[in-house]
Design a protein around this motif. Structure first.
Motif, mmCIF file in Angstrom:
data_model
loop_
_atom_site.group_PDB
_atom_site.id
_atom_site.type_symbol
_atom_site.label_atom_id
_atom_site.label_comp_id
_atom_site.label_asym_id
_atom_site.label_seq_id
_atom_site.Cartn_x
_atom_site.Cartn_y
_atom_site.Cartn_z
ATOM 1 N N PHE A 203 0.831 -1.214 0.000
ATOM 2 C CA PHE A 203 0.000 0.000 0.000
ATOM 3 C C PHE A 203 0.861 1.259 0.000
ATOM 4 O O PHE A 203 0.566 2.226 -0.707
ATOM 5 N N GLU A 204 1.942 1.252 0.791
ATOM 6 C CA GLU A 204 2.817 2.426 0.842
ATOM 7 C C GLU A 204 3.488 2.655 -0.505
ATOM 8 O O GLU A 204 3.645 3.807 -0.939
ATOM 9 N N VAL A 211 0.735 9.515 1.922
ATOM 10 C CA VAL A 211 -0.721 9.414 1.796
ATOM 11 C C VAL A 211 -1.281 8.452 2.834
ATOM 12 O O VAL A 211 -2.287 8.738 3.489
ATOM 13 N N VAL A 212 -0.630 7.319 2.997
ATOM 14 C CA VAL A 212 -1.090 6.339 3.981
ATOM 15 C C VAL A 212 -0.997 6.928 5.385
ATOM 16 O O VAL A 212 -1.896 6.767 6.213
ATOM 17 N N SER A 266 -5.212 17.430 2.212
ATOM 18 C CA SER A 266 -4.511 17.928 1.025
ATOM 19 C C SER A 266 -3.502 16.912 0.493
ATOM 20 O O SER A 266 -3.340 16.754 -0.722
ATOM 21 N N VAL A 267 -2.806 16.213 1.389
ATOM 22 C CA VAL A 267 -1.840 15.209 0.948
ATOM 23 C C VAL A 267 -2.554 14.067 0.240
ATOM 24 O O VAL A 267 -2.153 13.620 -0.830
ATOM 25 N N MET A 268 -3.640 13.629 0.825
ATOM 26 C CA MET A 268 -4.376 12.497 0.256
ATOM 27 C C MET A 268 -5.018 12.854 -1.073
ATOM 28 O O MET A 268 -5.124 12.006 -1.963
ATOM 29 N N MET A 269 -5.429 14.080 -1.239
ATOM 30 C CA MET A 269 -6.090 14.491 -2.463
ATOM 31 C C MET A 269 -5.139 14.548 -3.656
ATOM 32 O O MET A 269 -5.556 14.603 -4.802
ATOM 33 N N ARG A 270 -3.827 14.509 -3.388
ATOM 34 C CA ARG A 270 -2.862 14.494 -4.480
ATOM 35 C C ARG A 270 -2.781 13.105 -5.113
ATOM 36 O O ARG A 270 -2.171 12.931 -6.159
ATOM 37 N N ARG A 271 -3.389 12.118 -4.466
ATOM 38 C CA ARG A 271 -3.411 10.757 -4.997
ATOM 39 C C ARG A 271 -4.845 10.353 -5.245
ATOM 40 O O ARG A 271 -5.799 10.921 -4.702
ATOM 41 N N GLU A 276 -5.691 1.444 2.993
ATOM 42 C CA GLU A 276 -5.550 0.695 4.222
ATOM 43 C C GLU A 276 -5.002 -0.672 3.845
ATOM 44 O O GLU A 276 -4.921 -1.012 2.687
ATOM 45 N N ALA A 277 -4.641 -1.408 4.823
ATOM 46 C CA ALA A 277 -4.119 -2.732 4.507
ATOM 47 C C ALA A 277 -4.778 -3.769 5.360
ATOM 48 O O ALA A 277 -5.316 -3.461 6.395
#
Length: 277
Positions: A203-204, A211-212, A266-271, A276-277
């Motif tokens: 996932f990472e 993002v994770v 904001s970080v997550m929205m770049r992806r 999750e795992a």
């Protein structure tokens, strides 16, 4: 009150019991006195009542496994899953199509008081933006029809497979809740925060460690498989006897933080998809 969760002597099925959340769930159920029947692609070393190798990409494998268990089943725990590093169609088959087919095979073995719980993901939170598409897919009839739908929409909808598969676990859970409760059977799913399982490195690598990590806020750490097992075991327990059609965050406050502006997205929205795992 010593058996408040009501698992003592219950017959339960856990898919994905080899490792991670599924293994932790099976272990907890064994400790609670349940008769645990495990399913996985890889062999389990747990002291289960039975274990069957199953490939959720193969409907015949699923059908044979459920037929082999037979008898009355009190609860089903859908814990098996693939990350987005696998081919999209395989991800769809394991994370949703096979999960749905397994559930459909087990349902005739359930009666009033039966319960089903599945592991979804924060990666599926886009479901609310395209419910008509999700509903078109989750209401396909049968394994082959679902695969055909995915093959026809690989580039425009399915894409990497992971996010769409988890969206449909969420939507299908809510849809089926209104139907199954008329038979006295409940169905729910969990939304885990990032969890330290053997799949975490994948996932990472796929989503980016930043993002994770952002999806692990505000708790500031990954959850453990045992913590996630607690949530899904609670959902299928007698104690949660009226909880139905619920998408249950087991996330250390992530969803609450998002809703109240305390988690920076904001970080997550770049992806394209949190993980999750």
């Amino acid at each position: 009150m010593s058996d408040i969760l009501g698992y003592k002597g219950k017959r339960v099925i856990v898919s994905g019991c080899f490792s991670g959340m599924g293994e932790a769930t099976a272990k907890l159920l064994l400790e609670l006195g349940a008769e645990v029947h495990g399913l996985d692609f890889r062999d389990s070393s747990l002291p289960l009542a039975s274990f069957t190798n199953v490939d959720l990409r193969d409907p015949a494998s699923i059908e044979a496994a459920v037929a082999g268990i037979g008898g009355k089943v009190d609860a089903l725990f859908n814990c098996a899953g693939l990350p987005q590093s696998f081919p999209p169609l395989d991800v769809m088959k394991v994370n949703f199509i096979g999960l749905r087919h397994l559930t459909e095979q087990v349902l005739p073995l359930m009666g009033p008081g039966g319960a089903i719980a599945s592991i979804a993901s924060t990666g599926g939170l886009g479901w609310s933006r395209r419910i008509p598409t999700n509903m078109e897919f989750v209401t396909t009839k049968g394994y082959d029809a679902a695969v055909a739908w995915c093959e026809a929409h690989l580039d425009d909808v399915v894409k990497e497979g992971y996010s769409f598969s988890k969206e449909n676990v969420i939507v299908w859970t809510q849809f089926m809740g209104a139907h199954l409760i008329k038979k006295g059977i409940r169905i729910n799913c969990t939304l885990p925060s990032p969890t330290q399982t053997p799949m975490m490195a994948t996932f990472e690598a796929a989503s980016g460690k930043d993002v994770v990590a952002a999806a692990a806020e505000p708790m500031g750490r990954y959850s453990t498989p045992a913590e996630q097992a607690g949530g899904i075991v609670l959902l299928n327990s007698d104690l949660a006897g009226i909880v139905n059609g619920v998408v249950f965050p087991v996330d250390g406050g992530f969803m609450g933080g998002v809703a109240t502006g305390q988690v920076d997205l904001s970080v997550m929205m770049r992806r394209s998809a949190p993980a999750e795992a």
